[in-house]
Design an enzyme around this catalytic site. Structure first.
Site, mmCIF file in Angstrom:
data_model
loop_
_atom_site.group_PDB
_atom_site.id
_atom_site.type_symbol
_atom_site.label_atom_id
_atom_site.label_comp_id
_atom_site.label_asym_id
_atom_site.label_seq_id
_atom_site.Cartn_x
_atom_site.Cartn_y
_atom_site.Cartn_z
ATOM 1 N N TYR A 122 -7.462 13.588 -1.233
ATOM 2 C CA TYR A 122 -7.350 12.730 -0.055
ATOM 3 C C TYR A 122 -6.957 13.566 1.141
ATOM 4 O O TYR A 122 -6.087 14.450 1.035
ATOM 5 C CB TYR A 122 -6.286 11.667 -0.342
ATOM 6 C CG TYR A 122 -5.830 10.841 0.835
ATOM 7 C CD1 TYR A 122 -6.540 9.717 1.230
ATOM 8 C CD2 TYR A 122 -4.663 11.162 1.533
ATOM 9 C CE1 TYR A 122 -6.109 8.931 2.289
ATOM 10 C CE2 TYR A 122 -4.225 10.381 2.593
ATOM 11 C CZ TYR A 122 -4.951 9.269 2.969
ATOM 12 O OH TYR A 122 -4.522 8.503 4.015
ATOM 13 N N GLU A 167 -10.610 9.724 7.666
ATOM 14 C CA GLU A 167 -9.827 9.664 6.427
ATOM 15 C C GLU A 167 -10.830 9.790 5.273
ATOM 16 O O GLU A 167 -11.808 9.041 5.218
ATOM 17 C CB GLU A 167 -9.090 8.329 6.347
ATOM 18 C CG GLU A 167 -8.198 8.171 5.124
ATOM 19 C CD GLU A 167 -7.514 6.808 5.079
ATOM 20 O OE1 GLU A 167 -6.374 6.715 4.603
ATOM 21 O OE2 GLU A 167 -8.149 5.811 5.529
ATOM 22 N N TYR A 173 -11.849 10.585 0.953
ATOM 23 C CA TYR A 173 -11.457 10.490 -0.448
ATOM 24 C C TYR A 173 -12.538 11.095 -1.343
ATOM 25 O O TYR A 173 -13.722 10.764 -1.190
ATOM 26 C CB TYR A 173 -11.326 9.034 -0.884
ATOM 27 C CG TYR A 173 -10.215 8.220 -0.309
ATOM 28 C CD1 TYR A 173 -9.065 7.956 -1.048
ATOM 29 C CD2 TYR A 173 -10.318 7.652 0.963
ATOM 30 C CE1 TYR A 173 -8.049 7.157 -0.538
ATOM 31 C CE2 TYR A 173 -9.304 6.848 1.476
ATOM 32 C CZ TYR A 173 -8.175 6.611 0.720
ATOM 33 O OH TYR A 173 -7.174 5.814 1.217
ATOM 34 N N ASN A 213 0.846 -1.188 0.000
ATOM 35 C CA ASN A 213 0.000 0.000 0.000
ATOM 36 C C ASN A 213 0.886 1.243 0.000
ATOM 37 O O ASN A 213 1.844 1.346 0.762
ATOM 38 C CB ASN A 213 -0.911 0.001 1.229
ATOM 39 C CG ASN A 213 -2.023 1.044 1.174
ATOM 40 O OD1 ASN A 213 -2.600 1.390 2.189
ATOM 41 N ND2 ASN A 213 -2.361 1.534 0.000
ATOM 42 N N GLU A 216 -2.756 6.598 -5.127
ATOM 43 C CA GLU A 216 -2.702 5.480 -4.186
ATOM 44 C C GLU A 216 -2.659 4.174 -4.964
ATOM 45 O O GLU A 216 -3.345 4.005 -5.974
ATOM 46 C CB GLU A 216 -3.898 5.477 -3.242
ATOM 47 C CG GLU A 216 -3.854 4.315 -2.250
ATOM 48 C CD GLU A 216 -4.777 4.481 -1.061
ATOM 49 O OE1 GLU A 216 -4.844 3.549 -0.224
ATOM 50 O OE2 GLU A 216 -5.414 5.542 -0.941
#
Length: 333
Positions: free
Chosen positions: A114, A123, A125, A82, A214
């Protein structure tokens, strides 16, 4: 966090012509000091480069991230588990964000605005493009918002004992996933924040916010330039937008199962209302409560009216492979 190192100061006064020469040289040097040289990163780091905050984070694998002029960066990754990195701002905010470039996911990857907030720890997105895996897979839609030329579907997921900006923690992720993929354009961030709030998704105090690449167990690459936009962007439309007919119908999530889910509808502004619900095919309404309902010939458009049980009613929708919420409108009679 790594910051741009302070520039050195000129020495004490130098007499006569030497002073003038040294001063001229200093002015010329200072004029070019605004643009930092390209910088290559291969390990975890945050900081500032050419006026933008940057973040590089991976848990394993090989990733080369090159920081370029202004808000530009490029990423090459291989053998990673990741990775997420990019350029943007700290703290984040409801920026209007311009971005452009290329994004090449060889497998599972996202190109997204992000960011993180604290208190609560969130978190988030705004996904503009993705590779082989849709991040909304297996989740329940919380509605949608139409802005900047496409409809974005809204979701919430939870991470349990996972890495975060405060260390290992349990936290929610908020998602806006664009239906029409793109690798350049404008993101009116305020529209997503507002849509999340109307769906009951509360952000906290903003930490950083980046236009991120990502990759997850993939070999993604990208070359992106981000900048601050101007103006308010486009006006969003979503399932909770007040109707011009004198009342408002607002959707909220109920129970969810593998094959169906419940939605609650709250009507405000009138006690004599008509709510029209447009259910996207192939989904079908299988049950209603606290309302008198009828359907058009397609079975996808339902008309709901009061039946003496107040201004809140509900529906059960069979998924049939889709979890996109219906749209609703309200008129007062």
């Amino acid at each position: 966090m790594s910051h741009v190192p302070p520039r050195g100061r000129l020495r004490a006064l130098v007499a006569g012509l030497a002073t003038a020469v040294l001063a001229a040289a200093s002015i010329a040097w200072a004029g070019t000091a605004q643009a930092e040289a390209d910088r290559t990163l291969t390990s975890n780091l945050t900081g500032y480069h050419n006026g933008y905050f940057f973040s590089y984070w991976k848990d394993s694998g090989n990733v080369t991230m090159r920081l370029g002029a202004g808000g530009s960066y490029s990423v090459q990754m291989s053998g990673i588990n990741n990775f997420v990195g990019g350029k943007g701002w700290k703290p984040g905010s409801a920026h209007t964000v311009n971005y452009s470039g290329s994004f090449n996911p060889n497998g599972n990857g996202y190109l997204a605005l992000y960011g993180w907030t604290t208190n609560p720890l969130i978190e988030y997105y705004v996904v503009e493009d993705f590779g082989s895996y849709n991040p909304s897979s297996g989740t329940t839609s919380l509605g949608s918002v139409t802005t900047d030329g496409s409809t974005y579907d809204l979701y919430r997921t939870q991470r349990v004992n996972q890495p975060s900006i405060i260390g290992t923690a349990t936290f929610y992720q908020y998602w806006s996933v664009r239906r029409n993929h793109r690798t350049s354009g404008t993101i009116t961030t305020a529209n997503h924040f507002s849509a999340w709030a109307r769906s009951g998704l509360t952000l906290g105090t903003h930490d950083y916010q980046i236009m991120a690449t990502e990759g997850y167990q993939s070999n993604a690459s990208s070359s992106i330039t981000v900048s601050e936009g101007s103006g308010g962007g486009t006006t969003p439309t979503d399932p909770t937008t007040p109707s011009p007919g004198g009342c408002t119908a607002t959707l909220s999530a109920g129970e969810n199962w593998s094959d169906r889910y419940n939605l609650n509808v709250a009507v405000s502004g009138s006690n004599t209302w008509t709510v029209t619900m447009n259910v996207p095919s192939p989904q079908k309404i299988s049950a209603t409560w606290n309302t008198t309902a009828s359907w058009d010939s397609s079975g996808q458009i339902m008309t709901a009216r009061p039946n003496g049980n107040g201004n809140n009613f509900g529906v059960t929708i069979m998924k049939n492979g889709s979890t996109t919420w219906p749209s609703v409108s309200c008129s007062a009679s």
